[in-house]
Design a protein around this motif. Structure first.
Motif: not given
Length: 315
Positions: A218-244
């Motif tokens: 597999x070849x991975x688009x690391x830029x997209x991975x970093x974006x996903x990690x960035x979203x996953x690291x920020x769970x705001x109040x009222x976020x969905x359970x998986x994000x938390x």
């Protein structure tokens, strides 16, 4: 690689009793990216500075990848009935890319009930009935299984389903706390919900093929991975359970709606597990409550992704 499926009292057994020590071991899987978005390999323990509630810790670094124990919790109610067949087909990919040869997997299906099942193929035999999705109960069951594993193993709880719970009595806070106490990293492969916008953040992989000589190519688009990690690291109040859960434990949430997207997302998580530095330490302070973790690395411009902290309770 074996798929473990016995009841909770004996699952993952026959590998020796867990040794309990007076001071808990804290595991901190950590990804390190260069300023241009490339994964950095070859670092040593001396390259990291780890702080627990502001106090610097004496850190060990595993030189080889730790064996992985994975508990997979799959939603199987009517809302996801069209997805269950191809989720069942992804079982071999999960075993190969997440658990690997030295790993082990337990499988939990949840709707109005929470059931430990023998194999991914058996998902097709479970009636996709009702509207309930006891996600919290399934997560707590998975964490209970993982906590029976030796502390030296990486512990992963993987949800596959919609980011909702209905029917569980325990709270989200109790599931989050259990994951933090148990050194469990939570990942989520998230299905769309009717009436809600679909987040198209599936990380694109190229060249995912049939298994070749023990591994998927597999070849991975690391830029997209970093974006996903960035979203996953920020769970705001009222976020969905998986994000938390992913934000609290240093995991990742990736959305999918097609079988190939699911397999690509599994490969992405597998890459994370293989690329992370497994830092560990015995905290110098055992005061109860939440402990914040801060990690620094001696590389200018480097970006790190890891769990932000853990919950410590006197046993």
């Amino acid at each position: 690689m074996l798929l473990f499926w016995l009841p909770a009292a004996v699952i993952f057994a026959q590998q020796g009793a867990t040794i309990r020590v007076p001071v808990r071991l804290v595991n901190v899987p950590t990804l390190v990216f260069s300023k241009d978005g490339q994964l950095i390999a070859g670092l040593q323990a001396t390259d990291f500075r780890v702080y627990d509630n502001g106090r610097r810790q004496k850190v060990a670094l595993e030189t080889v990848s730790a064996p992985v124990s994975v508990a997979v919790a799959v939603q199987v109610n009517q809302d996801v009935r069209s997805y269950v067949p191809f989720i069942a087909k992804a079982g071999s990919v999960i075993e190969a890319l997440l658990a690997g040869e030295s790993g082990e997997t337990a499988l939990i299906a949840y709707n109005g009930d929470v059931t430990i099942i023998k194999a991914f193929d058996n998902l097709r035999k479970i009636p996709t009935s009702g509207r309930q999705a006891r996600m919290i109960d399934a997560g707590l069951r998975g964490i209970a299984l993982l906590k029976e594993r030796p502390a030296s193993r990486a512990r992963v709880l993987l949800f596959i389903g919609q980011p909702i719970d209905s029917g569980s009595e325990p709270s989200m806070a109790s599931l989050k706390e259990a994951a933090e106490k148990g050194n469990v990293t939570v990942y989520a492969l998230t299905l769309p919900q009717v009436g809600k916008a679909f987040v198209s953040d599936t990380v694109a992989l190229s060249g995912v093929s049939a298994q070749e000589k023990g591994g998927f190519k597999a070849g991975l688009d690391l830029g997209r991975l970093i974006e996903a990690l960035g979203r996953s690291s920020k769970a705001e109040e009222g976020a969905d359970p998986f994000s938390i859960l992913t934000a609290a434990t240093g995991g990742t949430q990736i959305h999918f709606r097609k079988q190939r997207e699911l397999e690509s997302a599994i490969a992405t998580i597998g890459l994370e597990l293989r690329s992370a530095y497994l830092l560990s330490y015995y905290p110098s302070s055992t005061e109860p409550g939440y402990h914040a973790i801060n990690i620094e690395v001696d590389i200018p411009g480097a970006r790190l992704h890891s769990r932000p902290g853990y919950f410590n309770a006197s046993e």
